[in-house]
Design a protein around this motif. Structure first.
Motif, mmCIF file in Angstrom:
data_model
loop_
_atom_site.group_PDB
_atom_site.id
_atom_site.type_symbol
_atom_site.label_atom_id
_atom_site.label_comp_id
_atom_site.label_asym_id
_atom_site.label_seq_id
_atom_site.Cartn_x
_atom_site.Cartn_y
_atom_site.Cartn_z
ATOM 1 N N ALA A 70 0.498 -1.344 0.184
ATOM 2 C CA ALA A 70 -0.191 0.018 -0.018
ATOM 3 C C ALA A 70 0.893 1.023 0.265
ATOM 4 O O ALA A 70 1.981 1.580 1.309
ATOM 5 N N ILE A 71 0.408 1.484 -0.957
ATOM 6 C CA ILE A 71 1.682 2.793 -1.278
ATOM 7 C C ILE A 71 1.154 4.583 -0.450
ATOM 8 O O ILE A 71 -0.091 4.339 -1.492
ATOM 9 N N GLY A 76 -2.116 12.531 -1.419
ATOM 10 C CA GLY A 76 -2.975 11.913 -0.571
ATOM 11 C C GLY A 76 -3.214 10.618 -0.916
ATOM 12 O O GLY A 76 -4.025 9.657 -0.185
ATOM 13 N N ILE A 77 -3.273 9.874 -1.934
ATOM 14 C CA ILE A 77 -3.950 8.808 -2.819
ATOM 15 C C ILE A 77 -2.762 7.874 -2.256
ATOM 16 O O ILE A 77 -2.142 7.751 -1.973
ATOM 17 N N VAL A 78 -3.856 6.346 -2.056
ATOM 18 C CA VAL A 78 -2.937 5.429 -1.060
ATOM 19 C C VAL A 78 -3.200 4.211 -2.412
ATOM 20 O O VAL A 78 -4.681 3.880 -2.956
ATOM 21 N N PHE A 79 -2.306 4.535 -3.087
ATOM 22 C CA PHE A 79 -2.701 2.750 -4.251
ATOM 23 C C PHE A 79 -1.926 1.201 -3.109
ATOM 24 O O PHE A 79 -1.314 1.603 -3.024
ATOM 25 N N THR A 80 -2.619 0.494 -4.087
ATOM 26 C CA THR A 80 -2.958 -1.146 -3.474
ATOM 27 C C THR A 80 -2.190 -1.471 -5.045
ATOM 28 O O THR A 80 -3.386 -2.535 -5.955
ATOM 29 N N PRO A 81 -0.666 -1.357 -5.968
ATOM 30 C CA PRO A 81 -0.571 -2.153 -7.186
ATOM 31 C C PRO A 81 -1.334 -3.224 -7.613
ATOM 32 O O PRO A 81 -1.846 -3.743 -8.589
ATOM 33 N N LEU A 82 -0.496 -4.147 -6.428
ATOM 34 C CA LEU A 82 -0.936 -5.516 -6.345
ATOM 35 C C LEU A 82 -2.627 -6.454 -6.624
ATOM 36 O O LEU A 82 -2.752 -6.876 -7.447
ATOM 37 N N ASN A 83 -3.257 -5.134 -6.239
ATOM 38 C CA ASN A 83 -4.279 -5.841 -6.377
ATOM 39 C C ASN A 83 -5.695 -4.643 -7.412
ATOM 40 O O ASN A 83 -6.473 -4.246 -7.431
ATOM 41 N N GLU A 84 -4.400 -3.640 -7.881
ATOM 42 C CA GLU A 84 -4.570 -2.712 -8.671
ATOM 43 C C GLU A 84 -6.075 -1.947 -8.016
ATOM 44 O O GLU A 84 -6.955 -1.723 -9.053
ATOM 45 N N GLY A 85 -5.909 -1.249 -7.473
ATOM 46 C CA GLY A 85 -6.806 -0.609 -6.889
ATOM 47 C C GLY A 85 -6.322 0.815 -5.555
ATOM 48 O O GLY A 85 -4.574 0.894 -6.083
ATOM 49 N N TYR A 86 -7.605 1.620 -5.187
ATOM 50 C CA TYR A 86 -6.432 2.738 -4.773
ATOM 51 C C TYR A 86 -7.838 3.244 -4.124
ATOM 52 O O TYR A 86 -8.830 2.588 -3.850
ATOM 53 N N CYS A 87 -7.269 3.984 -2.849
ATOM 54 C CA CYS A 87 -8.382 4.964 -2.527
ATOM 55 C C CYS A 87 -8.460 5.980 -1.748
ATOM 56 O O CYS A 87 -6.499 6.582 -2.322
ATOM 57 N N LEU A 88 -8.859 6.831 -2.099
ATOM 58 C CA LEU A 88 -8.437 7.893 -1.923
ATOM 59 C C LEU A 88 -7.723 8.677 -0.468
ATOM 60 O O LEU A 88 -7.675 10.469 -0.523
ATOM 61 N N ASN A 89 -8.199 7.875 0.000
ATOM 62 C CA ASN A 89 -6.841 9.110 1.467
ATOM 63 C C ASN A 89 -6.418 7.409 1.574
ATOM 64 O O ASN A 89 -7.017 6.869 2.106
ATOM 65 N N VAL A 90 -5.324 8.099 3.410
ATOM 66 C CA VAL A 90 -5.600 6.560 4.140
ATOM 67 C C VAL A 90 -6.746 6.359 4.888
ATOM 68 O O VAL A 90 -6.734 5.288 5.239
ATOM 69 N N ALA A 95 -10.302 2.179 6.477
ATOM 70 C CA ALA A 95 -11.402 1.233 6.304
ATOM 71 C C ALA A 95 -11.396 0.391 5.518
ATOM 72 O O ALA A 95 -12.849 -0.741 6.008
ATOM 73 N N GLU A 96 -11.370 0.261 4.707
ATOM 74 C CA GLU A 96 -11.174 -0.974 4.066
ATOM 75 C C GLU A 96 -10.123 -1.885 4.119
ATOM 76 O O GLU A 96 -10.608 -3.193 3.945
ATOM 77 N N ASN A 98 -10.542 -2.683 7.423
ATOM 78 C CA ASN A 98 -11.395 -2.888 8.658
ATOM 79 C C ASN A 98 -10.584 -2.423 9.726
ATOM 80 O O ASN A 98 -10.906 -3.355 10.571
ATOM 81 N N VAL A 99 -9.806 -1.524 10.230
ATOM 82 C CA VAL A 99 -8.937 -0.840 11.068
ATOM 83 C C VAL A 99 -9.307 0.386 10.978
ATOM 84 O O VAL A 99 -9.928 1.145 10.238
ATOM 85 N N LYS A 100 -9.681 0.826 12.763
ATOM 86 C CA LYS A 100 -10.031 1.993 13.305
ATOM 87 C C LYS A 100 -8.589 2.973 13.155
ATOM 88 O O LYS A 100 -7.974 2.150 13.547
ATOM 89 N N ALA A 101 -8.412 4.210 12.645
ATOM 90 C CA ALA A 101 -7.219 4.614 13.164
ATOM 91 C C ALA A 101 -7.202 4.742 14.205
ATOM 92 O O ALA A 101 -7.479 5.276 15.336
ATOM 93 N N THR A 102 -6.123 4.423 14.394
ATOM 94 C CA THR A 102 -5.018 4.698 15.968
ATOM 95 C C THR A 102 -4.208 5.265 15.946
ATOM 96 O O THR A 102 -3.906 6.226 15.518
ATOM 97 N N HIS A 103 -3.256 4.729 16.841
ATOM 98 C CA HIS A 103 -1.907 6.069 16.824
ATOM 99 C C HIS A 103 -1.169 5.722 15.537
ATOM 100 O O HIS A 103 -0.937 4.752 15.489
ATOM 101 N N SER A 104 -0.055 6.605 15.126
ATOM 102 C CA SER A 104 0.553 5.997 13.572
ATOM 103 C C SER A 104 1.983 6.931 14.117
ATOM 104 O O SER A 104 2.485 7.590 14.747
ATOM 105 N N ILE A 105 2.827 5.928 13.531
ATOM 106 C CA ILE A 105 4.055 6.088 13.321
ATOM 107 C C ILE A 105 5.409 7.026 12.589
ATOM 108 O O ILE A 105 4.702 6.179 10.979
ATOM 109 N N GLY A 106 5.745 7.828 12.749
ATOM 110 C CA GLY A 106 6.275 8.253 11.498
ATOM 111 C C GLY A 106 5.519 8.439 10.608
ATOM 112 O O GLY A 106 5.751 8.929 9.331
#
Length: 109
Positions: A70-71, A76-90, A95-96, A98-106
């Motif tokens: 996941a790149i 701000g777009i997140v690309f998932t090239p191995l399954n040819e998908g993307y999301c508009l933001n992190v 959400a895709e 199935n994880v709630k946003a928690t503490h982010s590192i880096g």
């Protein structure tokens, strides 16, 4: 430079590597002892090109990433090239997953 990987019985041959532009991150959901996953932003320092397909794989400080890619791009777009998908933001990517946003590192500033 030729880099050869053998993973899960699949041989991958990379024929070239190039420097990555600033602002690209590999996103990883890190899970420790069944705790809530943490989102880790790994700066991408280079790209490896696979022979034959020319698929790009990110190189981070820990090495070459070939699975669960996941790149986060500078726009701000997140690309998932191995399954040819993307999301508009992190947030949408989380959400895709199935994880709630928690503490982010880096996280990029």
């Amino acid at each position: 430079m030729i880099r050869k990987l053998i993973r899960n019985g699949i041989e991958m041959v990379f024929f070239s590597e190039m420097r990555a532009d600033a602002g690209y991150y590999f996103l990883e959901l890190e899970v420790n002892d069944g705790a809530i996953p943490r989102l880790v932003y790994h700066p991408i320092i280079g790209w490896a090109l696979e022979s034959g397909t020319y698929q790009q794989y990110p190189i981070i400080l820990n090495g070459l990433v070939t699975e669960k890619i996941a790149i986060l791009a500078p726009n701000g777009i997140v690309f998932t090239p191995l399954n040819e998908g993307y999301c508009l933001n992190v947030s949408d990517w989380l959400a895709e997953q199935n994880v709630k946003a928690t503490h982010s590192i880096g996280a990029p500033i």
